[in-house]
Design an enzyme around this catalytic site. Sequence first.
Site, short mmCIF file in Angstrom:
data_model
loop_
_atom_site.label_atom_id
_atom_site.label_comp_id
_atom_site.label_asym_id
_atom_site.label_seq_id
_atom_site.Cartn_x
_atom_site.Cartn_y
_atom_site.Cartn_z
CG ASP A 149 3.39 1.18 0.10
OD1 ASP A 149 3.98 0.32 -0.74
OD2 ASP A 149 1.99 1.12 0.00
CG ASP A 174 3.58 -3.68 -4.81
OD1 ASP A 174 2.78 -2.88 -4.01
OD2 ASP A 174 4.59 -4.58 -4.26
CG HIS A 199 -4.78 -5.51 -4.99
ND1 HIS A 199 -3.65 -4.37 -5.18
CD2 HIS A 199 -4.89 -5.59 -3.64
CE1 HIS A 199 -3.41 -3.98 -3.87
NE2 HIS A 199 -4.05 -4.95 -3.10
CD GLU A 207 -0.08 -0.53 -7.33
OE1 GLU A 207 0.80 0.43 -7.17
OE2 GLU A 207 -0.60 -1.01 -6.45
NE ARG A 231 -3.76 0.46 -5.82
CZ ARG A 231 -3.00 0.74 -4.76
NH1 ARG A 231 -2.82 -0.32 -3.74
NH2 ARG A 231 -2.17 1.92 -4.76
CE1 TYR A 265 -5.07 -6.65 0.05
CE2 TYR A 265 -4.60 -5.01 1.75
CZ TYR A 265 -4.54 -5.33 0.59
OH TYR A 265 -3.78 -4.52 -0.30
CG ASN A 303 -7.51 0.28 0.19
OD1 ASN A 303 -7.51 -0.29 1.38
ND2 ASN A 303 -6.35 1.08 -0.24
CB CYS A 307 1.02 4.11 0.32
SG CYS A 307 -0.75 4.58 0.96
CG ASP A 320 -0.39 -4.46 -2.62
OD1 ASP A 320 -0.07 -4.74 -3.97
OD2 ASP A 320 -0.25 -3.53 -1.90
CD GLU A 325 -8.97 12.73 -4.27
OE1 GLU A 325 -9.49 13.94 -4.33
OE2 GLU A 325 -8.12 12.63 -4.99
#
Length: 253
Positions: free
Chosen positions: A25, A54, A79, A81, A124, A11, A176, A89, A52, A157
């Site tokens: 980031d 972004d 990915h 997002e 994402r 990755y 992740n 980040c 990534d 979370e």
Amino acid sequence: MIEQAGFSAVYMTGAGTAAALGYPDYGLVTMSEMVENAGRIAAAVKAPVLADADTGYGNELNVVRTVREYEQRGVAGIHIEDQAFPKKCGHLENKAIIPMEDYLAKIRAAAAARRDRDFLIVARTDARAVLGFEEAIRRANASLHAGADMAFVEAPESLEEVAAVPQLVDGPCLLNMVWRGKTPEVSLDDAQAMGYKLAILPVLLFNAVVGACDKMLGDLKQKRRHPIPVADVAPKEFFRRMGAEEWDQLRTS
């Protein structure tokens, strides 16, 4: 090192790429910088590389170019997002996300732009921190219906949320695993048992390198002589790890 350790995929982290260039980031790294780094990694290993990408670096037109550029470099998948630009980040505060229709337009464009159907499009969503867990699940499912191959719900979370994602999303899911991030720590075996198909550990090695460098520099400053490295590797072994034996075979004399 990842391939030599026996892992089946590599990755490329966006945070690590930014850090290697000397930036946080915060969306400061361009598409071309990200693509070039991904290409270097893909050229160094036989294992597939997920990278990534972004936000796709703009609207759906930019996403088309992004997919083509990564694909041309030999990357196996990316990915994309739903954060607003400039992104940050996924485990930091004060994120912003774009409307879902704008996000789905990017996902549709990404899926249509690839030339190799095996090129993995991971959608994402960072909606958990902004609009809540239910909206994150809604966006993940919508992105799969729009053509994504895998869903990536960023930063659940609680353990309950981590376990719920694969049950509520209508397709393969990525987890992740950010050290000391918003998501509770789980083992790879537990993640697989929950139903996740892929797990990423961004900046795992970068964090280890930072710690090793701090120790070496601290020892040098204190003792005023070459410290014993954390990994006491002689030059010959170091170069062997970088593929010296393969290159030695190409010598004509």
